[in-house]
Motif scaffolding. Sequence first.
Motif, PDB file in Angstrom:
ATOM      1  N   UNK A 369       1.190  -1.401  -0.253  1.00 23.17           N
ATOM      2  CA  UNK A 369       0.175   0.228  -0.216  1.00 23.17           C
ATOM      3  C   UNK A 369       0.679   1.777  -0.309  1.00 23.17           C
ATOM      4  N   UNK A 370       2.291   1.034   0.171  1.00 17.22           N
ATOM      5  CA  UNK A 370       2.948   2.251   0.291  1.00 17.22           C
ATOM      6  C   UNK A 370       4.440   2.017  -0.137  1.00 17.22           C
ATOM      7  N   UNK A 371       4.856   3.277  -0.543  1.00 14.91           N
ATOM      8  CA  UNK A 371       6.379   2.966  -1.523  1.00 14.91           C
ATOM      9  C   UNK A 371       7.678   2.764  -0.042  1.00 14.91           C
ATOM     10  N   UNK A 372       7.606   1.719   0.393  1.00 17.71           N
ATOM     11  CA  UNK A 372       8.236   1.688   0.883  1.00 17.71           C
ATOM     12  C   UNK A 372       8.630  -0.060   1.670  1.00 17.71           C
ATOM     13  N   UNK A 373      10.143  -0.002   2.521  1.00 19.72           N
ATOM     14  CA  UNK A 373      10.708  -1.222   2.013  1.00 19.72           C
ATOM     15  C   UNK A 373       9.504  -2.186   2.192  1.00 19.72           C
ATOM     16  N   UNK A 374       9.235  -2.173   3.535  1.00 16.77           N
ATOM     17  CA  UNK A 374       8.181  -3.305   4.214  1.00 16.77           C
ATOM     18  C   UNK A 374       7.412  -3.635   3.479  1.00 16.77           C
ATOM     19  N   UNK A 375       6.458  -2.448   3.193  1.00 12.92           N
ATOM     20  CA  UNK A 375       5.180  -2.402   2.457  1.00 12.92           C
ATOM     21  C   UNK A 375       5.847  -3.628   1.187  1.00 12.92           C
ATOM     22  N   UNK A 376       7.104  -2.612   0.276  1.00  9.71           N
ATOM     23  CA  UNK A 376       7.420  -3.913  -1.257  1.00  9.71           C
ATOM     24  C   UNK A 376       8.048  -5.247  -0.829  1.00  9.71           C
ATOM     25  N   UNK A 377       8.171  -5.310   0.699  1.00  8.99           N
ATOM     26  CA  UNK A 377       7.630  -7.498   0.900  1.00  8.99           C
ATOM     27  C   UNK A 377       6.474  -7.752   0.188  1.00  8.99           C
ATOM     28  N   UNK A 378       5.131  -7.345   0.747  1.00  5.67           N
ATOM     29  CA  UNK A 378       4.237  -7.738   0.094  1.00  5.67           C
ATOM     30  C   UNK A 378       4.400  -7.475  -1.213  1.00  5.67           C
ATOM     31  N   UNK A 379       5.019  -7.047  -1.883  1.00  5.59           N
ATOM     32  CA  UNK A 379       4.266  -6.837  -3.194  1.00  5.59           C
ATOM     33  C   UNK A 379       4.421  -8.131  -4.021  1.00  5.59           C
ATOM     34  N   UNK A 380       3.685  -7.870  -4.920  1.00  7.30           N
ATOM     35  CA  UNK A 380       3.486  -9.007  -5.853  1.00  7.30           C
ATOM     36  C   UNK A 380       4.937  -9.210  -7.421  1.00  7.30           C
TER      37      UNK A 380
END
Lengths: 405, 405
Positions: A369-380
């Motif tokens: 949901x955000x352009x952050x290191x942690x959110x990016x881990x959940x990205x597709x």
Amino acid sequence: MDLFPVFKELAQKTPSKILLIVLDGVGGLPLEPGGPTELEAAKTPNLDRLAEESALGLLTPVYPGLAPGSGPGHLALFGYDPFRYVVGRGALSALGLGADFREGDVALRGNFATLAEGKVVDRRAGRPSTEENQRVIAKLKEAIPRIEDVEVHFYTESEHRFLVILRGEGLEDRVTDTDPQKTGLPPLKAQALDEASEKTARIVNLLSERIQEVLEDEPRMNGALFRGASKRPSFPRMGEVYGLTPAAIASYPMYKGLASLVGMEVLPVEGEGDALEGKLKALRENWGRYDFFYFHVKKTDAMGEDGNFWGKVEKIERFDALLPEILSLGPDVLAITGDHSTPALLKAHSWHPVPLLLKAPYLRADEARRFTEREAQRGSLGHLRGVELMPLLLAHAGKLLKYGA
Amino acid sequence: MDLFPVFKELAQKTPSKILLIVLDGVGGLPLEPGGPTELEAAKTPNLDRLAEESALGLLTPVYPGLAPGSGPGHLALFGYDPFRYVVGRGALSALGLGADFREGDVALRGNFATLAEGKVVDRRAGRPSTEENQRVIAKLKEAIPRIEDVEVHFYTESEHRFLVILRGEGLEDRVTDTDPQKTGLPPLKAQALDEASEKTARIVNLLSERIQEVLEDEPRMNGALFRGASKRPSFPRMGEVYGLTPAAIASYPMYKGLASLVGMEVLPVEGEGDALEGKLKALRENWGRYDFFYFHVKKTDAMGEDGNFWGKVEKIERFDALLPEILSLGPDVLAITGDHSTPALLKAHSWHPVPLLLKAPYLRADEARRFTEREAQRGSLGHLRGVELMPLLLAHAGKLLKYGA
């Protein structure tokens, strides 16, 4: 394995436009465990909205554990295997200074050193000021315009560091360093590692002697040590490999130099420093003329290097404010990422992966949901290597044919 | 691509200490769908607490789908590309038996076979007991101390399997197997695949004949088939490649042998079997002397091989009980992982990834709460290959300089 022949065969020219935005050193770390990273601390309403409709992932720019310099980090993002396409230290320095560095030239990094009785007593000549360096470089320019038939061009870098570019016929770069790497030893003689480099070795050794003669009255900067002799590398151009007509929008010489190495047209940018407004203007005005744009933002890295966490946060927020205007140009494929992490905590480039945001047709659903290191881990997009980005961008832009029947 | 030259250039010596704990075969599978894996079933309060403050990830030891043996699995964890750094079968066997196996020696795996009228009728000689094997090996030792000028050393492995080490001048290992791989055929003649290996081929063929003569009265074990001739490999040492002073704490010969192949100092361990207390003692007493420790726990794998799910759970819990004492030594970087999975369900090594736990400075936030296969999927380290672990450990320990400027 070199995949360029594969891309070359599959690439096709289309009108779609790719915009690759590199926020230099954007990846970060929390100042203390449990805290936010720079990206998490920043208020980025525009990036947040974009992230909602984008796919995210994590990118290891070069290799797990390797903190890349600007050279390998950027080359990887352009799809050039940074272990195969290596830029020598002298050449990188020449690119970084924006020196006139031509095919056939040999660039060397120099250190001013203090010599006594022929031996190195200080490898950095007491770290002179950059102004002192400029004064001495002016003296050398005047005194040593050439050695034999080879032109010698001096450039101040900073403090004790300078650059020499040799220009002439028959110069190759396989010569050893003259820096003995410790004090108490005389400077080494440059030695040719192949026959073709013998002339360069001779010129470097004559140059070292001449510098000592010219600087003999200097109290500290009375000698020079050379490292990293290298020619301007000759890499395949993005136009050949990907069938693109690429342009670079950057304001610092290193990035313009790297872009020109891979065959990008470097567009002029108005303004001083990072010049984001000037970059935006260059992007807007050239939008019709190219199908690939590399857009570089430097200050995120600079703040990280300074250890200025909140300064980096502010630079991220400044970029966020520009985003709507960038988006209004309507790139078909937009990627936002970094060439490496530069956590303010470490005041240096680090090996940590960077977030990658991809806005493009044909994305899969994404939890990030955000352009952050942690959110990016959940990205597709999962976890990619730097060199894997370009083919992904080309594919989303409809520029890559099927591989194999 | 071989990255050792890169690591060699970037590695720097620092006082920080890295501890790599390998729980052999620790990855598992549920006994039935929906059930827990061995790691999930184990009560591991200490590992759980550690996981809270660590970063986790999944590690594919060698390659997706490949169930690695101990050799490739461990070499990958030590950063040695297991497809490039290959240990021949004979050499692995010699390492596994802790045989006196020197540079220049050639090791061969042997099978006792039953021959009739010159043809193989049973390739495993009816699977004799290991005691039977020892009896016959004693006979061969007595009867065949050498062939020509080459010393012949026999070792019992188990059942029909034994090892031969040839020691002498001018032996190379490029010779074909004598095992015809099926019954009804005569044993093959060993053939040299290059000129330098001709002596070895001749010795192997003479040895096969001598063994048949010595064993002609044996009812079943009256012949021998040879495979996997190999010399002791000569790999770069971890000291050269990474600038480390590494030590190995292991009690089984295979792991000590692998560690010595990559240049680790193998520390003596008191006690029998897995000897966890002895290993802990060795770790404690040598803590000041090295900057890298490989600490091996074997029984997790052994229980998996036996198909003993709850036995494996218990071995994991036993390790968990030791953890506080290990942590009290204060490693700067601690990694806990496996060299492969050995699910009790499969009674064998498997290809499934293993969890990786990393406790170190400069970690990113992490959602993973336990050292289990499922939680590791949510970890911030993502999904790595075995060979990628070492550079990551070096980076977190501050032992790797920036790559490129």
